[in-house]
Motif scaffolding. Structure first.
Motif, PDB file in Angstrom:
ATOM      1  N   SER A  19       0.824  -1.206   0.000  1.00 51.91           N
ATOM      2  CA  SER A  19       0.000   0.000   0.000  1.00 51.91           C
ATOM      3  C   SER A  19       0.857   1.255   0.000  1.00 51.91           C
ATOM      4  O   SER A  19       2.013   1.248   0.414  1.00 51.91           O
ATOM      5  CB  SER A  19      -0.907   0.003   1.232  1.00 51.91           C
ATOM      6  N   ALA A  20       0.256   2.351  -0.475  1.00 58.75           N
ATOM      7  CA  ALA A  20       0.884   3.669  -0.465  1.00 58.75           C
ATOM      8  C   ALA A  20      -0.222   4.696  -0.600  1.00 58.75           C
ATOM      9  O   ALA A  20      -1.314   4.385  -1.103  1.00 58.75           O
ATOM     10  CB  ALA A  20       1.890   3.808  -1.607  1.00 58.75           C
ATOM     11  N   VAL A  21       0.020   5.909  -0.140  1.00 56.90           N
ATOM     12  CA  VAL A  21      -0.998   6.957  -0.267  1.00 56.90           C
ATOM     13  C   VAL A  21      -1.310   7.164  -1.744  1.00 56.90           C
ATOM     14  O   VAL A  21      -0.413   7.349  -2.565  1.00 56.90           O
ATOM     15  CB  VAL A  21      -0.515   8.271   0.370  1.00 56.90           C
ATOM     16  N   GLY A  22      -2.580   7.091  -2.087  1.00 53.88           N
ATOM     17  CA  GLY A  22      -3.011   7.223  -3.471  1.00 53.88           C
ATOM     18  C   GLY A  22      -3.104   5.909  -4.217  1.00 53.88           C
ATOM     19  O   GLY A  22      -3.664   5.859  -5.309  1.00 53.88           O
ATOM     20  N   ALA A  23      -2.557   4.844  -3.623  1.00 46.93           N
ATOM     21  CA  ALA A  23      -2.584   3.541  -4.286  1.00 46.93           C
ATOM     22  C   ALA A  23      -3.945   2.877  -4.102  1.00 46.93           C
ATOM     23  O   ALA A  23      -4.717   3.234  -3.211  1.00 46.93           O
ATOM     24  CB  ALA A  23      -1.486   2.642  -3.729  1.00 46.93           C
ATOM     25  N   ARG A  24      -4.213   1.897  -4.963  1.00 47.47           N
ATOM     26  CA  ARG A  24      -5.463   1.143  -4.903  1.00 47.47           C
ATOM     27  C   ARG A  24      -5.161  -0.337  -4.746  1.00 47.47           C
ATOM     28  O   ARG A  24      -4.200  -0.845  -5.330  1.00 47.47           O
ATOM     29  CB  ARG A  24      -6.270   1.323  -6.195  1.00 47.47           C
ATOM     30  N   LEU A  25      -6.003  -1.020  -3.977  1.00 51.05           N
ATOM     31  CA  LEU A  25      -5.939  -2.468  -3.859  1.00 51.05           C
ATOM     32  C   LEU A  25      -7.365  -3.015  -3.863  1.00 51.05           C
ATOM     33  O   LEU A  25      -8.302  -2.312  -3.458  1.00 51.05           O
ATOM     34  CB  LEU A  25      -5.225  -2.887  -2.567  1.00 51.05           C
ATOM     35  N   PRO A  26      -7.554  -4.250  -4.319  1.00 52.65           N
ATOM     36  CA  PRO A  26      -8.906  -4.825  -4.323  1.00 52.65           C
ATOM     37  C   PRO A  26      -9.486  -4.860  -2.916  1.00 52.65           C
ATOM     38  O   PRO A  26      -8.810  -5.238  -1.957  1.00 52.65           O
ATOM     39  CB  PRO A  26      -8.677  -6.240  -4.864  1.00 52.65           C
ATOM     40  N   ALA A  27     -10.745  -4.496  -2.796  1.00 53.04           N
ATOM     41  CA  ALA A  27     -11.375  -4.436  -1.475  1.00 53.04           C
ATOM     42  C   ALA A  27     -11.551  -5.811  -0.852  1.00 53.04           C
ATOM     43  O   ALA A  27     -11.477  -5.961   0.374  1.00 53.04           O
ATOM     44  CB  ALA A  27     -12.725  -3.719  -1.569  1.00 53.04           C
ATOM     45  N   TYR A  28     -11.795  -6.832  -1.670  1.00 52.29           N
ATOM     46  CA  TYR A  28     -12.151  -8.144  -1.121  1.00 52.29           C
ATOM     47  C   TYR A  28     -11.005  -8.829  -0.372  1.00 52.29           C
ATOM     48  O   TYR A  28     -11.250  -9.724   0.435  1.00 52.29           O
ATOM     49  CB  TYR A  28     -12.657  -9.072  -2.236  1.00 52.29           C
ATOM     50  N   CYS A  29      -9.766  -8.416  -0.625  1.00 47.29           N
ATOM     51  CA  CYS A  29      -8.633  -9.094   0.011  1.00 47.29           C
ATOM     52  C   CYS A  29      -7.862  -8.179   0.957  1.00 47.29           C
ATOM     53  O   CYS A  29      -6.700  -8.420   1.254  1.00 47.29           O
ATOM     54  CB  CYS A  29      -7.702  -9.691  -1.033  1.00 47.29           C
ATOM     55  N   THR A  30      -8.503  -7.104   1.435  1.00 47.09           N
ATOM     56  CA  THR A  30      -7.872  -6.200   2.399  1.00 47.09           C
ATOM     57  C   THR A  30      -8.753  -6.055   3.630  1.00 47.09           C
ATOM     58  O   THR A  30      -9.984  -6.114   3.531  1.00 47.09           O
ATOM     59  CB  THR A  30      -7.649  -4.797   1.789  1.00 47.09           C
ATOM     60  N   GLY A  31      -8.131  -5.859   4.780  1.00 50.27           N
ATOM     61  CA  GLY A  31      -8.887  -5.626   5.998  1.00 50.27           C
ATOM     62  C   GLY A  31      -9.734  -4.369   5.895  1.00 50.27           C
ATOM     63  O   GLY A  31     -10.894  -4.352   6.311  1.00 50.27           O
ATOM     64  N   LEU A  32      -9.155  -3.307   5.335  1.00 56.27           N
ATOM     65  CA  LEU A  32      -9.901  -2.060   5.172  1.00 56.27           C
ATOM     66  C   LEU A  32     -11.126  -2.274   4.288  1.00 56.27           C
ATOM     67  O   LEU A  32     -12.222  -1.796   4.590  1.00 56.27           O
ATOM     68  CB  LEU A  32      -9.001  -0.986   4.550  1.00 56.27           C
ATOM     69  N   GLY A  33     -10.933  -2.987   3.187  1.00 53.15           N
ATOM     70  CA  GLY A  33     -12.033  -3.214   2.263  1.00 53.15           C
ATOM     71  C   GLY A  33     -13.165  -3.977   2.914  1.00 53.15           C
ATOM     72  O   GLY A  33     -14.348  -3.609   2.779  1.00 53.15           O
ATOM     73  N   LYS A  34     -12.841  -5.039   3.627  1.00 56.22           N
ATOM     74  CA  LYS A  34     -13.884  -5.841   4.278  1.00 56.22           C
ATOM     75  C   LYS A  34     -14.583  -5.049   5.379  1.00 56.22           C
ATOM     76  O   LYS A  34     -15.800  -5.147   5.553  1.00 56.22           O
ATOM     77  CB  LYS A  34     -13.273  -7.132   4.819  1.00 56.22           C
TER      78      LYS A  34
END
Length: 262
Positions: free
Chosen positions: A132-147
């Motif tokens: 992760s990095a400020v401004g970066a994107r990651l799939p919601a389904y596989c992140t704690g934040l996303g869930k």
């Protein structure tokens, strides 16, 4: 900005081209050369060169030794987005407390479609490299934040995620829609979400949603963001941080007080 007949034949407006170019540069961790930029946008080199030059003139892009990178004016504009600015200002004191208490990575993110955008990240004495990095994107389904955020979002947001591809990024990634929905049910009950090396092998986290009561959502609450503490699986014990993360997220929620953007 005038467009030639040749450019007009590419069936894209000037605004479309500008956004295509900015998005293509943003997706790269380094500089993007003109030929590569043309390939990524699907435009001709001559078509790319003119708007890219204008973006450099307006400091939206910078010209490096090899190619283009994002310019500082984009960062300056981002700081004036009301919702983002207020959310970060409210969250930072509590994020700093978590950083001091844990020494691990503390992150703040929001949901955009099926992805998480990281809008703040603090690193401490124990922090290890993370994707992760400020401004970066990651799939919601596989992140704690996303869930954490999806558990307190409208059903339509969850539907978008589970109806799309959910490829396994590690052996522990939840890829089954029914199982993913059961995971969200559990998060609603406990208020806590976990990343059990689901996005990156060796990295775990505990996260909680930042919710605002005056939104109309599930049970009168709706997540506007998420807060997490992240670290290496061999050292970080998420269960020991549950109370701290839950308390910080609750404090930020109370600090916001009413829907962002109003």
């Amino acid at each position: 900005m005038r467009i030639s007949a040749d450019e007009a034949g590419e069936q894209r407006s000037v605004g479309d081209r500008l956004l295509l170019i900015l998005d293509a540069v943003a997706e790269s961790p380094g500089e993007v050369g003109l030929s590569e930029l043309a390939r990524r946008t699907g435009l001709k080199k001559a078509t790319v060169h003119r708007p890219a030059t204008d973006l450099v003139a307006h400091r939206m892009l910078e010209r490096g030794g090899y190619g283009y990178r994002l310019g500082l004016h984009l960062f300056e504009l981002g700081q004036h987005v009301p919702a983002s600015r207020r959310l970060r200002a409210t969250a930072l004191p509590f994020m700093s407390d978590l950083l001091i208490a844990t020494g691990e990575i503390v992150q703040l993110g929001v949901l955009d479609g099926t992805e998480i955008i990281y809008i703040e990240k603090l690193t401490g004495r124990h922090s290890v490299p993370a994707p992760s990095a400020v401004g970066a994107r990651l799939p919601a389904y596989c992140t704690g934040l996303g869930k954490a955020i999806l558990a307190f979002s409208d059903e339509s947001a969850v539907d978008r995620v589970v109806s799309g591809p959910m490829p396994a990024r590690t052996s522990t990634t939840i890829t089954d829609p029914a199982r993913f929905r059961r995971e969200l049910d559990r998060i609603r009950e406990t208020g806590l979400a976990y990343d059990r090396e689901e996005g990156t092998r060796g990295i775990v986290c505990v996260a909680a949603a930042i919710v605002v009561e005056s939104y109309v959502g599930r049970d009168g609450h709706r997540a506007v963001a998420g807060l997490s503490v992240t670290g290496p699986a061999q050292r970080l014990q998420p269960v020991r941080l549950e109370a701290a993360v839950r308390t910080a997220a609750l404090a930020i929620s109370r600090g916001l007080g009413h829907p962002l953007g109003r």
